[in-house]
Design a protein around this motif. Structure first.
Motif, short mmCIF file in Angstrom:
data_model
loop_
_atom_site.label_atom_id
_atom_site.label_comp_id
_atom_site.label_asym_id
_atom_site.label_seq_id
_atom_site.Cartn_x
_atom_site.Cartn_y
_atom_site.Cartn_z
N LEU A 1 0.82 -1.22 0.00
CA LEU A 1 0.00 0.00 0.00
C LEU A 1 0.86 1.27 0.00
O LEU A 1 0.62 2.17 -0.82
CB LEU A 1 -0.99 -0.02 1.17
N PRO A 2 1.87 1.37 0.88
CA PRO A 2 2.70 2.58 0.82
C PRO A 2 3.38 2.74 -0.54
O PRO A 2 3.45 3.84 -1.08
CB PRO A 2 3.76 2.36 1.91
N ALA B 1 7.90 15.07 -3.72
CA ALA B 1 7.82 13.74 -4.32
C ALA B 1 9.22 13.18 -4.54
O ALA B 1 9.48 12.00 -4.29
CB ALA B 1 7.05 13.80 -5.64
N THR B 2 10.13 14.03 -5.03
CA THR B 2 11.50 13.58 -5.28
C THR B 2 12.19 13.16 -3.98
O THR B 2 12.96 12.20 -3.96
CB THR B 2 12.32 14.69 -5.98
N ALA B 3 11.89 13.87 -2.90
CA ALA B 3 12.49 13.51 -1.62
C ALA B 3 12.05 12.12 -1.18
O ALA B 3 12.74 11.43 -0.43
CB ALA B 3 12.12 14.55 -0.57
N ALA B 4 10.86 11.68 -1.65
CA ALA B 4 10.35 10.38 -1.24
C ALA B 4 10.86 9.24 -2.12
O ALA B 4 11.13 8.15 -1.63
CB ALA B 4 8.82 10.40 -1.24
N THR C 1 7.89 3.75 2.64
CA THR C 1 7.23 3.70 3.95
C THR C 1 6.26 4.86 4.06
O THR C 1 6.36 5.83 3.33
CB THR C 1 8.27 3.84 5.08
N TRP C 2 5.33 4.73 5.01
CA TRP C 2 4.37 5.82 5.20
C TRP C 2 5.07 7.12 5.58
O TRP C 2 4.65 8.19 5.20
CB TRP C 2 3.34 5.45 6.26
N GLU C 3 6.16 7.00 6.35
CA GLU C 3 6.89 8.20 6.79
C GLU C 3 7.41 8.98 5.58
O GLU C 3 7.45 10.20 5.58
CB GLU C 3 8.08 7.84 7.70
N LEU D 1 20.93 13.01 7.72
CA LEU D 1 19.56 13.42 8.05
C LEU D 1 18.60 12.28 7.74
O LEU D 1 18.96 11.30 7.11
CB LEU D 1 19.16 14.64 7.22
N GLY D 2 17.36 12.44 8.19
CA GLY D 2 16.35 11.44 7.86
C GLY D 2 14.98 12.10 7.84
O GLY D 2 14.81 13.24 8.29
N GLY D 3 14.00 11.39 7.30
CA GLY D 3 12.59 11.79 7.36
C GLY D 3 12.33 13.20 6.85
O GLY D 3 12.73 13.56 5.74
N THR D 4 11.66 14.00 7.67
CA THR D 4 11.23 15.34 7.26
C THR D 4 12.40 16.25 6.93
O THR D 4 12.30 17.09 6.05
CB THR D 4 10.40 16.03 8.38
N ALA D 5 13.52 16.05 7.64
CA ALA D 5 14.67 16.90 7.38
C ALA D 5 15.12 16.75 5.93
O ALA D 5 15.46 17.73 5.26
CB ALA D 5 15.81 16.57 8.33
N VAL D 6 15.10 15.50 5.44
CA VAL D 6 15.50 15.25 4.05
C VAL D 6 14.54 15.97 3.09
O VAL D 6 14.97 16.65 2.15
CB VAL D 6 15.52 13.74 3.73
N SER D 7 13.24 15.84 3.37
CA SER D 7 12.25 16.53 2.54
C SER D 7 12.51 18.03 2.52
O SER D 7 12.48 18.67 1.47
CB SER D 7 10.83 16.29 3.07
#
Lengths: 350, 275
Positions: A78-79, A267-270, A207-209, A131-137
């Motif tokens: 699903l993710p 989107a690219t960050a994901a 992942t959902w994150e 970095l990870g997660g939101t920081a990367v975005s």
């Protein structure tokens, strides 16, 4: 002002019929595309190492607990499916926005280096800054906006000319891609799959994150872009004509750039810069819709369909599993060559 | 339809970057008439027209529409009163005539408003007026130059403005199509009272079709008035650096300018045309 002689009713009717015919064609295409996107999305959830029938997939999506399926479909597929959908919509929407605004099919964010900027920043953030997660975005979005600004400023000479902006963008993009490649060589422990994500784009390990920021960005900025679709259509007639029609040209352009860069950067960050999707979606949509109104929605749907189908092909249709970006790249590169040959023949007007 | 809108420039100074194009220019456009702006290349004709439709902000001075500065008016409100056909508008690939003319309705539509019967009627009236009704389904890029120009004028007409500004509406057209376009504009002016301001290259067509002629030289108005007042041998020499004879056009009574070059004439030019 009213005309002294009112136009014949027959002409008014003909104009109305003509308009209805065009909007029917456009709505029909949008409906068919939406159905195809939905179908591809469902298939993405069904197939894999284990096949789950439609009813089990639907039950999982609706939140029911189904042994086996709940984990595989709910947590793994699903993710991935949602990311494919969101990224495809975002790439398609942002691509056609740039192409419409700059009146040039080469002007998509993946050709003019904006996606490369987001990708390079994401890799730099992950590998060098840990970095990870939101920081990367955040870093990716900032970099994409920064790159867009740099390209804009470098190509601004009393107005932005499309061709100059594209050539500068291609140069900037090449530089940023080399940054990505260099940073990836520094990441010793990094496996091949992960590297490919940042070079061509991949949905592996979604992942959902990772999906959430891209989804939120699309839901917030997408409608703003759609609100500008009429102004963007007027911009196709040239800046002066659009201004004479009451469009605030610079304001429209600013809103469109910020929103398009925003959706594509998240989107690219994901999932990395999925090659050529934003470049291909607009022209494909234009072919099937015809000159019948705004291409924003059709191109977004084509983008989603491209990513979903390319991911299915990459995963299951070939003897080795390929990341989605490899498949879209194979589709996109010949089209890029075709486009350059064609514009050269037309006298280089781009 | 009465001509109620006034358009004027006051102490207008226009520049591209450091380069001054127009300096301290005053101009009053007579309402309900046809004004033609003539002048040598790069004298600021198009720049003046762009500024009057607020595509270019003035460095100093103002453009006034009904006493209000156009650069302060809401964009769509202005676009319902004053239309502009730029020199080289761009037709998107494959767009049909009906679609393009429909784009002229932009100032009447909001983000969510739908097309109304009124919009269809405006498009129909524009097609009829320009005799392009039969072309409605054709792609604009398949049309001849003359047809295409009529379609662009139709788009500007669908905008239903009382004032219409046109930047060289006859360029790239053969002489028959030039006359056709100017006749069409005259029809509009006479039947609807539309105030027309156009930049024209052909002095003789300008003199014949304009009620009011403005000769621009080096960013200043050299002369303005009726064609008979403005189009004189002295004016042509001052504005274009060209020796000429001006006689009365036997077909219309308007002044007719015959250029004198260095060859083929009984009394060759004393000064050569500017290079």
């Amino acid at each position: 002002m009213t005309a002294v002689v009112p136009p014949p009713a027959a002409t008014v009717d003909a104009v109305a019929r003509n308009r209805v015919r065009r909007s029917v064609r456009r709505r029909l295409v949008i409906t068919v595309l939406a159905v195809l996107v939905a179908a591809a999305f469902v298939v993405t959830l069904m197939v894999g190492r284990t096949f789950y029938p439609l009813d089990e997939v639907v039950r999982v999506v609706l939140g029911e607990r189904v042994p086996g399926a709940s984990f595989t479909v709910g947590r793994l597929r699903l993710p991935r499916g949602v990311l494919a959908l969101v990224a495809g919509l975002a790439f398609g929407l942002a691509g056609v926005t740039f192409q419409t605004m700059l009146r040039n099919p080469l002007a998509s964010p993946d050709v003019i280096g904006i996606t490369s900027g987001a990708g390079a920043a994401a890799v730099f953030g992950i590998v060098i800054l840990s970095l990870g997660g939101t920081a990367v975005s955040t870093v990716a979005v900032a970099a994409a906006l920064g790159v867009a600004l740099v390209i804009y400023l470098l190509s601004f000479r009393g107005g932005v000319a499309g061709t100059r902006l594209i050539l500068i963008g291609i140069g900037v993009g090449a530089m940023l891609n080399s940054v990505t490649s260099y940073v990836l060589t520094r990441a010793g422990q990094w496996d091949y799959q992960e590297a490919l994500r940042w070079l061509t784009g991949s949905l592996n390990g979604a992942t959902w994150e990772a999906v959430a920021p891209a989804l939120v960005a699309l839901l917030v900025l997408g409608p703003v872009l759609l609100g500008q679709s009429r102004n963007l259509s007027a911009l196709q007639l040239g800046d002066d004509t659009a201004a004479a029609l009451g469009v605030r040209v610079e304001r429209t352009r600013l809103i469109a750039i910020v929103c398009a860069v925003g959706v594509i950067a998240f989107a690219t960050a994901a999932c990395g810069p999925i090659a050529f999707v934003s470049f291909l979606a607009g022209p494909i949509a234009a072919r099937i819709v015809g000159p019948n109104g705004s291409l924003l929605v059709p191109a977004a749907l084509v983008g989603a369909l491209l990513v979903l189908v390319a991911d299915l092909v990459g995963q299951f249709a070939l003897d080795t599993r390929y990341p989605v970006g490899v498949i879209t790249g194979v589709l996109g590169a010949p089209y890029l060559i075709y486009l350059i040959i064609r514009t050269n023949r037309a006298g280089g007007s781009l | 339809m009465t001509a109620t809108h006034s358009l004027a420039a006051e102490e207008l100074t226009l520049a591209y970057g450091e380069r001054l194009v127009i300096e301290g220019l005053d101009l009053v456009v007579p309402a309900g008439s046809i004004t033609a702006i003539v002048g040598a290349n790069a004298c600021g004709k198009s720049t003046l027209l762009r500024s009057m439709s607020r595509l270019l902000s003035p460095r100093a001075g103002r453009v006034l529409l009904d006493g209000k500065a156009v650069h302060r008016m809401p964009a769509k409100e202005l676009a319902r009163t004053l239309g502009l056909l730029p020199q080289s508008p761009i037709a998107p690939e494959g767009i049909t005539v009906a679609d393009l003319v429909g784009r002229g309705r932009h100032p009447y539509q909001g983000v969510f408003s739908r097309w109304s019967r009124e919009d269809d009627a405006a498009v129909a009236a524009a097609l009829e007026a320009t005799q392009t009704t039969t072309l409605a389904d054709r792609a604009v890029d398949e049309l001849s130059g003359g047809q295409r120009q009529r379609v662009w004028i139709a788009m500007a007409l669908a905008q239903q403005t009382d004032l219409l500004l046109l930047d060289e509406p006859t360029t790239f057209l053969d002489v028959a199509h030039q006359v056709e376009v100017l006749d069409l504009l005259t029809d509009l002016n006479r039947t609807r009272g539309t105030t027309i301001v156009m930049v024209l290259h052909d002095l003789n067509l300008a003199a014949r079709y304009a009620d009011h002629l403005v000769a621009l030289a080096a960013g200043q108005i050299h002369a303005a008035g009726t064609p008979a007042q403005v189009l004189t041998e002295d004016c042509v020499r001052a504005v274009f650096g060209l020796d000429s004879r001006v006689i009365e056009d036997p077909t219309s009574g308007a002044p007719l300018m015959l250029p004198l070059g260095r060859h083929h004439v009984d009394t060759p030019a004393e000064v050569s045309p500017r290079g």
